[in-house]
Design a protein around this motif. Structure first.
Motif, PDB file in Angstrom:
ATOM      1  N   VAL A 272       0.836  -1.297   0.098  1.00 39.98           N
ATOM      2  CA  VAL A 272      -0.005   0.089   0.016  1.00 39.98           C
ATOM      3  C   VAL A 272       0.895   1.391   0.108  1.00 39.98           C
ATOM      4  CG1 VAL A 272      -1.824   1.309   1.121  1.00 39.98           C
ATOM      5  CG2 VAL A 272      -1.847  -1.215   1.357  1.00 39.98           C
ATOM      6  N   TYR A 273       0.724   2.102  -0.935  1.00 43.26           N
ATOM      7  CA  TYR A 273       1.490   3.420  -0.971  1.00 43.26           C
ATOM      8  C   TYR A 273       0.626   4.566  -0.437  1.00 43.26           C
ATOM      9  CZ  TYR A 273       3.983   0.432  -4.580  1.00 43.26           C
ATOM     10  OH  TYR A 273       4.807  -0.643  -5.234  1.00 43.26           O
ATOM     11  N   TRP A 274       1.046   4.994   0.606  1.00 46.47           N
ATOM     12  CA  TRP A 274       0.302   6.077   1.402  1.00 46.47           C
ATOM     13  C   TRP A 274       1.300   6.732   2.292  1.00 46.47           C
ATOM     14  CZ3 TRP A 274      -1.806   6.651   6.519  1.00 46.47           C
ATOM     15  CH2 TRP A 274      -2.564   7.923   6.853  1.00 46.47           C
ATOM     16  N   PRO A 275       1.541   8.123   2.054  1.00 46.39           N
ATOM     17  CA  PRO A 275       2.729   8.626   2.798  1.00 46.39           C
ATOM     18  C   PRO A 275       2.436   8.666   4.247  1.00 46.39           C
ATOM     19  CG  PRO A 275       1.498  10.434   1.442  1.00 46.39           C
ATOM     20  CD  PRO A 275       0.958   8.862   1.164  1.00 46.39           C
ATOM     21  N   GLY A 276       1.216   8.569   4.792  1.00 51.68           N
ATOM     22  CA  GLY A 276       0.779   8.560   6.321  1.00 51.68           C
ATOM     23  C   GLY A 276       1.583   7.347   7.086  1.00 51.68           C
ATOM     24  N   PHE A 277       2.012   6.239   6.470  1.00 53.31           N
ATOM     25  CA  PHE A 277       2.547   5.208   7.056  1.00 53.31           C
ATOM     26  C   PHE A 277       4.004   5.630   7.697  1.00 53.31           C
ATOM     27  CE2 PHE A 277      -0.288   2.315   4.429  1.00 53.31           C
ATOM     28  CZ  PHE A 277      -1.308   1.940   5.462  1.00 53.31           C
ATOM     29  N   PRO A 278       4.332   5.342   8.743  1.00 55.70           N
ATOM     30  CA  PRO A 278       5.842   5.301   9.109  1.00 55.70           C
ATOM     31  C   PRO A 278       6.894   4.735   8.468  1.00 55.70           C
ATOM     32  CG  PRO A 278       4.363   4.930  11.100  1.00 55.70           C
ATOM     33  CD  PRO A 278       3.630   4.680   9.927  1.00 55.70           C
ATOM     34  N   ASP A 279       6.500   3.693   7.821  1.00 56.79           N
ATOM     35  CA  ASP A 279       7.525   3.026   6.941  1.00 56.79           C
ATOM     36  C   ASP A 279       7.529   3.570   5.259  1.00 56.79           C
ATOM     37  OD1 ASP A 279       5.057   1.701   6.358  1.00 56.79           O
ATOM     38  OD2 ASP A 279       5.973  -0.281   6.490  1.00 56.79           O
ATOM     39  N   HIS A 280       6.640   4.273   5.196  1.00 56.44           N
ATOM     40  CA  HIS A 280       6.629   4.968   3.610  1.00 56.44           C
ATOM     41  C   HIS A 280       7.775   5.820   3.523  1.00 56.44           C
ATOM     42  CE1 HIS A 280       4.469   6.401   0.063  1.00 56.44           C
ATOM     43  NE2 HIS A 280       5.385   7.462   0.230  1.00 56.44           N
ATOM     44  N   PRO A 281       8.366   5.533   2.437  1.00 58.62           N
ATOM     45  CA  PRO A 281       9.716   6.264   2.105  1.00 58.62           C
ATOM     46  C   PRO A 281       9.503   7.922   2.091  1.00 58.62           C
ATOM     47  CG  PRO A 281       9.363   4.620   0.511  1.00 58.62           C
ATOM     48  CD  PRO A 281       8.408   4.534   1.265  1.00 58.62           C
ATOM     49  N   ASN A 282      10.503   8.499   2.901  1.00 57.73           N
ATOM     50  CA  ASN A 282      10.352  10.092   3.241  1.00 57.73           C
ATOM     51  C   ASN A 282       9.004  10.473   3.948  1.00 57.73           C
ATOM     52  OD1 ASN A 282      12.758  10.147   1.951  1.00 57.73           O
ATOM     53  ND2 ASN A 282      11.817  11.367   0.143  1.00 57.73           N
ATOM     54  N   HIS A 283       8.681   9.281   4.803  1.00 56.50           N
ATOM     55  CA  HIS A 283       7.440   9.748   5.622  1.00 56.50           C
ATOM     56  C   HIS A 283       7.813  10.902   6.355  1.00 56.50           C
ATOM     57  CE1 HIS A 283       4.390   9.469   8.606  1.00 56.50           C
ATOM     58  NE2 HIS A 283       4.996   9.317   9.485  1.00 56.50           N
ATOM     59  N   GLU A 284       8.906  11.162   7.151  1.00 59.02           N
ATOM     60  CA  GLU A 284       9.211  12.436   8.011  1.00 59.02           C
ATOM     61  C   GLU A 284       9.344  13.399   7.122  1.00 59.02           C
ATOM     62  OE1 GLU A 284       9.789  12.101  11.118  1.00 59.02           O
ATOM     63  OE2 GLU A 284       8.985  10.256  11.047  1.00 59.02           O
ATOM     64  N   ILE A 285       9.909  13.450   5.686  1.00 54.48           N
ATOM     65  CA  ILE A 285       9.835  14.932   5.205  1.00 54.48           C
ATOM     66  C   ILE A 285       8.069  14.994   4.972  1.00 54.48           C
ATOM     67  CG2 ILE A 285      10.226  15.574   2.861  1.00 54.48           C
ATOM     68  CD1 ILE A 285      12.717  14.041   2.798  1.00 54.48           C
ATOM     69  N   ALA A 286       7.348  14.208   4.486  1.00 53.11           N
ATOM     70  CA  ALA A 286       5.892  14.429   4.423  1.00 53.11           C
ATOM     71  C   ALA A 286       5.600  15.198   5.670  1.00 53.11           C
ATOM     72  CB  ALA A 286       5.243  13.177   4.166  1.00 53.11           C
ATOM     73  N   LYS A 287       5.871  14.528   6.838  1.00 55.20           N
ATOM     74  CA  LYS A 287       5.234  15.144   8.228  1.00 55.20           C
ATOM     75  C   LYS A 287       5.739  16.724   8.308  1.00 55.20           C
ATOM     76  CE  LYS A 287       5.698  12.821  12.200  1.00 55.20           C
ATOM     77  NZ  LYS A 287       6.325  12.232  12.986  1.00 55.20           N
ATOM     78  N   LYS A 288       6.795  16.863   7.715  1.00 57.47           N
ATOM     79  CA  LYS A 288       7.385  18.269   7.991  1.00 57.47           C
ATOM     80  C   LYS A 288       6.745  19.210   6.947  1.00 57.47           C
ATOM     81  CE  LYS A 288      11.486  19.216   5.998  1.00 57.47           C
ATOM     82  NZ  LYS A 288      13.060  18.974   5.629  1.00 57.47           N
ATOM     83  N   GLN A 289       6.559  18.747   5.888  1.00 53.09           N
ATOM     84  CA  GLN A 289       6.076  19.544   4.729  1.00 53.09           C
ATOM     85  C   GLN A 289       4.533  19.546   4.373  1.00 53.09           C
ATOM     86  OE1 GLN A 289       8.835  18.816   1.586  1.00 53.09           O
ATOM     87  NE2 GLN A 289       7.382  17.566   0.341  1.00 53.09           N
ATOM     88  N   MET A 290       3.886  18.647   4.882  1.00 48.52           N
ATOM     89  CA  MET A 290       2.516  18.565   4.776  1.00 48.52           C
ATOM     90  C   MET A 290       1.757  18.538   6.216  1.00 48.52           C
ATOM     91  SD  MET A 290       2.319  15.406   2.114  1.00 48.52           S
ATOM     92  CE  MET A 290       0.485  15.208   1.960  1.00 48.52           C
ATOM     93  N   ARG A 291       0.466  18.981   6.343  1.00 51.71           N
ATOM     94  CA  ARG A 291      -0.308  19.082   7.326  1.00 51.71           C
ATOM     95  C   ARG A 291      -1.080  17.558   7.575  1.00 51.71           C
ATOM     96  NH1 ARG A 291      -1.321  23.541   4.376  1.00 51.71           N
ATOM     97  NH2 ARG A 291       0.052  25.357   5.145  1.00 51.71           N
TER      98      ARG A 291
END
Length: 381
Positions: A272-291
């Protein structure tokens, strides 16, 4: 002014002639002038229309931008950005991007001498070896379509600013509710307004937002000269859609999370490709630049066959098999044969877009009903 208040009020003022609370639909092609070259800011509707102007002010405000230009489609907006370039210029972009953008870059603009580099942008370090004195533009998508890859906008901007390279970000998947690339240093934000901004699957439109005066003047010249402008009826519909953008996005995000978690736990689902998963690549960047992480996701089946994927897509009842995304209704899509069919198979596979990948645009229905629909469809594969 907070986002929800901007969504309701920005760009909209009572009509001075009637007091109408909504900007009227100025359905006209031309305007009467007091004398030759003496007019009230409007001469011909390709150049300017009051309904479109109000919408542009609204979209600029949502992206914390100074200027916005609306186009007849997202591809019309993308086309205008590439027209800033000259033969011999080079563009660095993702190997995982919307198929229509790939088609335009490769089949329209390459023959005019513009060179495009399609690379993995999830690591900004991949960019630097390709930069040379001909590099003029970074074209970013984040999250990407359809693999939901996350690109670090600030890292790309840091590389670009050293060399006076334009950074343009396709912000369609995130919407201005979730992400504001101008605040992260980007020069241009592009939206397929058709999607979340319109929100009701009834308009085709694109938009560009920027802060730089010179960039705005150059793009406004292309906008008027090449004429890919939207009509006032569509502009009115998008203004109406924007008024509920924050409310819709809250529900898209909530439903997206529930369905992503459901799919991740299903025994027949592979990845499953969804950036909210902690194991998604670059999840931490998503947390930083998305709300939040949005209502778009993709997945594969453990039995990774095209036949099984097809059976699932024709078995759903609430999801509609269709192109596009971002509307209030939930859609299911097969990128390899629909939105990304213009990308050669070998190029798709390089980026990880397999033939059996399924993309979902999660709407604002009750999540439990959507999960039940997916559950019954998965039981048939």
């Amino acid at each position: 002014m907070r986002f929800g208040t901007k969504a309701v009020h920005a760009g909209v003022e009572p009509d001075p002639s009637t007091g109408a609370i909504m900007t009227p639909i100025f359905q006209t092609s031309t305007y009467v002038q007091e004398a030759p070259a003496k007019h009230k800011g409007y001469a011909y509707a390709r150049g300017a229309n009051p309904t479109r102007n109000s919408l542009q002010k609204s979209i600029a405000a949502l992206e914390n931008g100074k200027y916005a230009l609306c186009f007849s489609s997202g591809m019309g907006a993308t086309d205008a950005v590439i027209k800033l370039l000259n033969p011999g210029d080079e563009v660095i972009t993702s190997n995982d991007l919307y198929g229509g953008s790939y088609r335009m870059f490769k089949r329209v603009f390459e023959k005019y001498g513009i060179k495009f580099h399609f690379i993995d942008l999830t690591k900004a370090a991949n960019i630097e070896p390709l930069i040379n004195d001909k590099t003029r533009l970074f074209w970013l998508e984040t999250p990407t379509n359809p693999l939901m890859n996350i690109v670090d906008i600030q890292a790309c901007v840091a590389l670009a600013k050293k060399r006076n390279i334009i950074v343009a970000v396709d912000n369609t998947f995130a919407s201005p509710y979730l992400q504001n690339p101008l605040d992260l240093g980007a020069d241009i934000v592009m939206h397929s307004v058709t999607k979340y901004l319109g929100g009701h699957s009834d308009v085709i439109m694109g938009a560009l937002v920027m802060n730089d005066d010179k960039l705005y003047q150059d793009l406004a010249f292309i906008h008027n000269s090449c004429g890919a402008v939207p009509g006032p009826q569509d502009s009115f519909l998008v203004m109406r859609g924007i008024k509920t953008l924050h409310l819709r996005m809250e529900r898209h995000c909530l439903n997206g999370r529930k369905i992503a978690e459901y799919l991740k736990g299903h025994p027949k689902v592979g990845k499953v490709y969804w950036p909210g998963f902690p194991d998604h690549p670059n999840h931490e960047i998503a947390k930083k630049q998305m709300r939040d992480f949005g209502g778009m996701l993709s997945f594969t089946l453990k039995d990774d066959s095209m036949e099984k994927a097809s059976n699932l897509m024709v078995s759903v009842e609430l999801f509609s098999l269709a192109e596009s995304l971002g509307g209030v209704e939930s859609l299911i899509n097969h990128p390899a044969s629909m939105t990304h069919a213009s990308i050669p198979k070998e190029e798709r596979l390089k980026g990880g877009l397999v033939d059996s990948l399924i993309r979902l645009s999660i709407g604002v229905e009750d999540a439990e009903d959507l999960i039940a629909d997916l559950d019954q469809a998965l039981s048939k594969v």
